[in-house]
Write a protein that holds these residues in place. Structure first.
Motif, PDB file in Angstrom:
ATOM      1  N   ALA A  10       0.822  -1.217   0.000  1.00  0.00           N
ATOM      2  CA  ALA A  10       0.000   0.000   0.000  1.00  0.00           C
ATOM      3  C   ALA A  10       0.853   1.263   0.000  1.00  0.00           C
ATOM      4  O   ALA A  10       0.455   2.296  -0.541  1.00  0.00           O
ATOM      5  N   GLU A  11       2.071   1.171   0.583  1.00  0.00           N
ATOM      6  CA  GLU A  11       2.904   2.397   0.671  1.00  0.00           C
ATOM      7  C   GLU A  11       3.145   3.011  -0.717  1.00  0.00           C
ATOM      8  O   GLU A  11       3.349   4.220  -0.834  1.00  0.00           O
ATOM      9  N   TYR A  12       3.121   2.165  -1.762  1.00  0.00           N
ATOM     10  CA  TYR A  12       3.361   2.716  -3.107  1.00  0.00           C
ATOM     11  C   TYR A  12       2.118   3.400  -3.647  1.00  0.00           C
ATOM     12  O   TYR A  12       2.187   4.493  -4.193  1.00  0.00           O
ATOM     13  N   ASN A  13       0.972   2.738  -3.459  1.00  0.00           N
ATOM     14  CA  ASN A  13      -0.259   3.356  -3.971  1.00  0.00           C
ATOM     15  C   ASN A  13      -0.618   4.607  -3.166  1.00  0.00           C
ATOM     16  O   ASN A  13      -1.245   5.526  -3.692  1.00  0.00           O
ATOM     17  N   LEU A  20       6.940   9.596  -4.983  1.00  0.00           N
ATOM     18  CA  LEU A  20       7.304   8.578  -5.982  1.00  0.00           C
ATOM     19  C   LEU A  20       8.476   9.059  -6.819  1.00  0.00           C
ATOM     20  O   LEU A  20       9.395   8.296  -7.112  1.00  0.00           O
ATOM     21  N   VAL A  21       8.449  10.330  -7.176  1.00  0.00           N
ATOM     22  CA  VAL A  21       9.552  10.881  -7.974  1.00  0.00           C
ATOM     23  C   VAL A  21      10.861  10.720  -7.211  1.00  0.00           C
ATOM     24  O   VAL A  21      11.867  10.250  -7.743  1.00  0.00           O
ATOM     25  N   GLU A  22      10.835  11.077  -5.943  1.00  0.00           N
ATOM     26  CA  GLU A  22      12.062  10.968  -5.131  1.00  0.00           C
ATOM     27  C   GLU A  22      12.541   9.534  -5.023  1.00  0.00           C
ATOM     28  O   GLU A  22      13.728   9.229  -5.169  1.00  0.00           O
ATOM     29  N   ARG A  23      11.595   8.619  -4.813  1.00  0.00           N
ATOM     30  CA  ARG A  23      11.967   7.215  -4.599  1.00  0.00           C
ATOM     31  C   ARG A  23      12.499   6.592  -5.898  1.00  0.00           C
ATOM     32  O   ARG A  23      13.466   5.850  -5.884  1.00  0.00           O
ATOM     33  N   GLY A 329       3.485   5.012 -11.860  1.00  0.00           N
ATOM     34  CA  GLY A 329       4.548   5.387 -10.916  1.00  0.00           C
ATOM     35  C   GLY A 329       4.675   4.402  -9.759  1.00  0.00           C
ATOM     36  O   GLY A 329       5.793   3.948  -9.451  1.00  0.00           O
ATOM     37  N   PRO A 330       3.572   4.021  -9.091  1.00  0.00           N
ATOM     38  CA  PRO A 330       3.701   3.092  -7.966  1.00  0.00           C
ATOM     39  C   PRO A 330       4.341   1.761  -8.367  1.00  0.00           C
ATOM     40  O   PRO A 330       5.224   1.247  -7.663  1.00  0.00           O
TER      41      PRO A 330
END
Ligand code: 13P
Ligand code: SF4
Length: 369
Positions: A10-13, A20-23, A329-330
């Motif tokens: 869930a952390e991605y969604n 998301l860009v940073e990761r 992205g996720p």
């Protein structure tokens, strides 16, 4: 084909676009040259911005081969493209598709059982030694292997003509009398028509009917046996869309993808692969209005990246490719962070028994073009 993608954490969604860009940036940085991200032109912008190289399906298959130093090829595209990349790359390279449900509904319109059955039926009424199977890149690896084992080749929308010229007319080629072309009837018909053949040289093979729904005479006389498959995104474009565009923009330029119907492509100023569409827009004079018949993400990107021209979809209703759209992205962030942690998720592998023959068909295509 059903390929169930398990849910991602869930952390991605739940992550914000900035997170998301940073990761993704951090994961890419950490993987360095061990990672090569490929992006098909239909990818959404939040994914495409991370692609180390963009391309059409032909270009991406060439690019995948040219990075032997990359251990991981993350393929932002659809399943058949990732399979081809796995076939063409070295054994130490692992190909990853960020969402396993990114398939292609057209590729799923022909499967190995249906094609083998069709082949056997054709063999009952015509000299099968003179029939060459040609498969569009948009097909599963086992269909590419079927073709490779029978002397045929893969083609893409950017080289279908060269491959068909080789099939019929190259003195050093297979000198075929007929081709069984699958799974996209439109690419086959548009290419055949551009080569000077006409309707009477073509017949549509319906895999759900006895002898493809054709008479023996039709099977024998057809130069092109065209599989009854299509792309639901490109089949939406109608002649009425071009008429409406031309009524509004009498000097406008119409460019369509060859997965659109012949009725549509025969009205276009230019017909070509996604890469050819990009080149057509680049070559158009400043101030041009260009009506494009292809997937909407590419059309929007072309409009944004070409401020001195106006690029619009021929179909005013949005027509995304829902499977390309699954890569987001996720999923990209999840895939890359797992790679950083040493876990290869969503690896696409083609068993060597299939890959060996499929590689023959892909290599023939690469040698022809
Ligand atoms: P291109 O080879 O033109 O990129 O096309 C691939 C595709 O799936 C078009 O629908
Ligand atoms: Fe397949 Fe059509 Fe999507 Fe291309 S646009 S990947 S042919 S469904």
């Amino acid at each position: 084909m059903l390929r169930l993608q398990a849910g991602i954490p869930a952390e991605y969604n739940d992550a914000s676009p900035d997170d998301l860009v940073e990761r993704i940036a951090a994961a890419k940085e950490s993987l360095g040259d061990r990672l090569f991200v490929l992006g098909h032109h239909y990818q959404r912008d939040e994914v495409m911005r991370w692609a180390d190289a963009r391309g059409d399906s032909f270009g991406l298959s060439v690019l995948a081969q040219q990075r032997p130093e990359a251990d991981y090829i993350v393929f932002c595209g659809v399943h058949f493209m990732a399979e081809s990349a796995d076939i063409l790359t070295a054994d130490h390279q692992q190909v990853v598709l960020p969402d396993l449900n990114a398939g292609c509904s057209m590729a799923d319109m022909a499967n190995i059982d249906e094609v083998e059955e069709a082949w056997d039926s054709i063999a009952e009424v015509t000299d099968i030694e003179r029939v060459l199977p040609i498969t569009y890149m948009n097909s599963s690896a086992d269909l590419k292997a079927f073709v490779g084992a029978r002397g045929g080749a893969v083609c893409t929308s950017s080289n279908a003509r060269a491959v068909l010229e080789w099939a019929f007319n190259d003195p050093e080629g297979p000198n075929a009398s007929q081709v069984l072309f699958f799974p996209d009837q439109h690419l086959g018909r548009n290419t055949g028509m551009a080569m000077g053949y006409d309707d009477s040289d073509m017949a549509v093979w319906n895999p759900r009917a006895d002898l493809g729904g054709l008479s023996e005479a039709e099977v024998k006389r057809s130069r092109f046996l065209l599989w009854k498959g299509h792309c639901s995104v490109h089949q939406r474009f109608r002649p009425a869309h071009i008429e409406a565009f031309r009524a509004e923009h009498p000097d406008g330029i119409v460019v369509t993808h060859p997965e659109c119907s012949y009725e549509v492509c025969s009205m276009a100023d230019q017909v070509g692969s996604t890469d050819a569409i990009i080149k057509a827009v680049a070559a158009a004079p400043t101030g041009s209005v260009i009506g494009v018949g292809t997937e909407i993400h590419l059309v929007h990107r072309l409009n944004e990246e070409t401020p001195d021209k106006t690029v619009v979809s021929l179909d005013p209703l949005v027509c995304p490719c829902s499977t390309m759209f699954r890569i987001d992205g996720p999923h990209l962030a999840w895939t890359l962070e797992e790679l950083v942690a040493g876990n290869v998720v969503n690896r696409i592998t083609v068993p060597e028994t299939v890959a060996a023959h499929a590689r023959l068909a892909l290599d023939r295509m690469l040698a022809i073009t």
